[in-house]
Design an enzyme around this catalytic site. Structure first.
Site, PDB file in Angstrom:
ATOM      1  N   SER A 102      39.009 -29.710  -2.447  1.00 50.77           N
ATOM      2  CA  SER A 102      37.957 -29.322  -1.503  1.00 50.77           C
ATOM      3  C   SER A 102      36.584 -29.272  -2.173  1.00 50.77           C
ATOM      4  CB  SER A 102      38.339 -27.980  -0.878  1.00 50.77           C
ATOM      5  OG  SER A 102      37.475 -27.628   0.167  1.00 50.77           O
ATOM      6  N   ASP A 144      29.521 -40.136  -8.257  1.00 53.78           N
ATOM      7  CA  ASP A 144      28.901 -41.196  -7.462  1.00 53.78           C
ATOM      8  C   ASP A 144      27.425 -41.375  -7.776  1.00 53.78           C
ATOM      9  OD1 ASP A 144      31.366 -41.425  -6.358  1.00 53.78           O
ATOM     10  OD2 ASP A 144      30.745 -41.116  -4.274  1.00 53.78           O
ATOM     11  N   LYS A 147      41.713 -33.021  -0.793  1.00 49.62           N
ATOM     12  CA  LYS A 147      41.486 -32.277   0.449  1.00 49.62           C
ATOM     13  C   LYS A 147      40.052 -32.535   0.913  1.00 49.62           C
ATOM     14  CE  LYS A 147      41.322 -27.749   2.659  1.00 49.62           C
ATOM     15  NZ  LYS A 147      39.988 -27.948   3.251  1.00 49.62           N
TER      16      LYS A 147
END
Length: 551
Positions: free
Chosen positions: A300, A311, A325
């Site tokens: 999460s 990224d 998740k």
């Protein structure tokens, strides 16, 4: 003429209203797909069923209990993370993330049907009242507090309570035969997200985040200030085993390390328009070399932070593929104080990949067994065994990253199973190691309390040969001694046993220092910093094929 028109005006208005209602009904029925009537008829069907059962069933039925049992079943048909929380469990479900709870301020364990005080929170209500680690709580408010009915839930129910209320504890102290009584005034007990802050070497700071709660971001800032005083130049954030929490905390922390206007994460769902979270450029640590540690227990909000750093090519991710998740839950309360957490959207990392691993609605067993499946498939031991179910995406520098579940690290660290034996597995999974470590701590607390440094305590425990003592202890409780296996797994057994004793006697930070002292992920982290490789580089263009063809 004007008077005549005025006389018919109410009639015309009424007629127009009726016509409007008829037209509206026509369009609603013919162009809305009758969705509302379908929902209404289905909900009425459920209500009617309950009424019929209440009215006609052969035996008396507690309708409230029936509804309580049905709610989780209905939500389980949607996805693995939409859940129903009964009223009695709501406070417990929220306490860890809220940043504090009201109670007596102890960490406990239940052994032989008795509650043992494992640690007393510094300057908390219990410590101020005089309780110490090793005490056994026998009565609460003059009522027995032992026996097979004593559970963690029951203990928390009896010990927690509104701030400034009092609770009377009957305590048996080691070496004493007479019951002591303490009056403890409950108070606010902080639940820390940052559980370890220290220097790995002269240049590298280390912060362990246990979860993402309301106070995680200010706790992180305090930790960074502490490391600044010690002159850190590199930073490691350990998210291993961090199951997540609040989105906002993850966004605030990512913002601290990213340049202005970088996408951190976005959410999107059927009824939830795309919402982007971007950095504002005010972070104080935008240039510091950064490593994030993750594993299969990172989920999460942990994955949001790791994905944002990866990224945006801001740092290096080390460890094993995270849990996966990526579903957003919105809490919704009912009048009886129960609540649901309903999935309303999905998380997407800056490159556009969905963090959520695949699932089949209503088939949660396979989802729950996913980590075991990964283990059996070999993913914990070999990077080549990682199965990417989603498409490939690109970071800002063009490095490939993958969707379809979790964050795949830049540097893979295999789980070390070289010396794992069936004896070690049984000792660990049965709970015997934790049980032995607590009893050893309890019986030797006076000796162990002389050590202030985890390394000194660790060296002392090695000299005591705790592995041999454990083997004799476990043999009496049914785990048959296997000398060859014990010899092979000796280092792993010693590490596990001694780490739990250190945890019982000292802080969670001391426990992490001990575990990190020979951790391959920490070793690799320091190597990355020494080689100045924390900031990722663009992938090199592969010209080998074209050069070979020209030859």
């Amino acid at each position: 003429m004007q008077k005549k028109n005025n006389r018919f005006m109410p009639l015309w208005m009424a007629l127009c209203t009726v016509i409007g209602i008829l037209i509206g009904t026509f369009y609603a029925n013919h162009f809305s797909g009758n969705r509302l009537s379908i929902i209404n008829s289905s909900s009425n069907k459920l209500n009617n069923l309950l009424h019929i059962i209440d009215d006609k069933y052969v035996d008396t039925v507690n309708i409230d209990n029936l509804v309580e049992k049905a709610m989780p079943q209905i939500l389980a048909e949607l996805d693995p993370h939409s859940v129903y929380i009964p009223a009695k469990d709501v406070q417990m479900a929220n306490d860890d993330l809220r940043g504090s709870f009201s109670g007596v301020g102890i960490e406990f364990t239940i052994r032989h049907d008795t509650l043992h005080v494992q640690q007393v929170i510094s300057n908390g209500p219990a410590e101020r009242a005089g309780l110490i680690a090793g005490d056994k709580i026998i009565t609460v408010d003059d009522k027995p507090f032992t026996g097979k009915t004593l559970t963690n839930e029951e203990a928390m129910h009896r010990l927690k309570g509104p701030k400034d209320t009092k609770v009377k504890l009957g305590v048996m102290r080691f070496g004493e035969k007479k019951l002591r009584e303490f009056i403890v005034t409950r108070g606010e007990i902080p639940t820390k997200s940052v559980t370890a802050v220290y220097m790995l070497d002269r240049d590298t700071g280390y912060i362990r985040l246990k979860n993402f709660g309301e106070n995680t971001y200010p706790e992180l800032l305090i930790a960074l200030a502490k490391l600044s005083q010690q002159g850190f130049h590199n930073l490691t954030i350990d998210l291993r085993g961090n199951t997540g929490g609040y989105l906002q905390s993850a966004v605030q922390i990512a913002n601290e390390f990213l340049p202005k206007n970088r996408l951190i994460v976005y959410t999107q769902g059927r009824k939830s328009p795309r919402q982007e979270y971007r950095s504002d450029g005010r972070g104080s640590y935008q240039q510091i070399p950064l490593v994030i540690l993750i594993d299969e227990g990172s989920a999460s909000a942990s994955e949001i932070l790791a994905g944002a750093i990866q990224d945006n090519d801001r740092g290096t991710i080390i460890g094993r593929r995270s849990f996966g998740k990526g579903l957003v839950q919105e809490p919704m309360a009912f009048n009886d104080q129960s609540m649901i957490r309903l999935t309303i959207a999905r998380y997407y990392s800056p490159s556009g990949r969905c963090i959520q691993k695949p699932y089949t609605s209503g088939e949660n067993k396979n989802y729950e067994d996913d980590l075991l499946t990964r283990y059996e498939h070999g993913e914990f031991f070999s990077q080549d065994s990682i199965k990417h179910d989603g498409p490939a995406y690109k970071t800002g520098l063009g490095r490939p990253v993958y969707g379809g579940g979790g964050i795949t690290p830049d540097i893979f660290i295999a789980e070390d199973t070289t010396d794992v034996t069936s004896y070690y597995k049984q000792a660990a999974m049965s709970g015997l190691i934790i049980q032995y470590a607590f009893e050893y701590t309890d019986n030797n607390r006076q000796k162990l309390s002389k050590f202030d440094d985890f390394e000194e305590l660790s060296n002392y425990l090695v000299r005591q040969n705790t592995v041999e003592q454990f083997a004799s202890y476990a043999d009496k409780l049914g785990l048959k001694r296997r000398n060859l296996m014990i010899q092979r797994s000796h280092k792993m057994l010693e590490r596990y046993i001694n780490s739990r004793i250190i945890y019982n006697m000292m802080s969670e930070e001391a426990w992490m220092k001990y575990l990190n002292s020979d951790d391959p992920a920490i070793t690799e982290t320091l190597k990355v910093f020494r080689q100045n490789n924390a900031f990722p580089s663009a992938p090199a263009k592969d010209n080998n094929v074209s050069q070979t063809a020209r030859r």
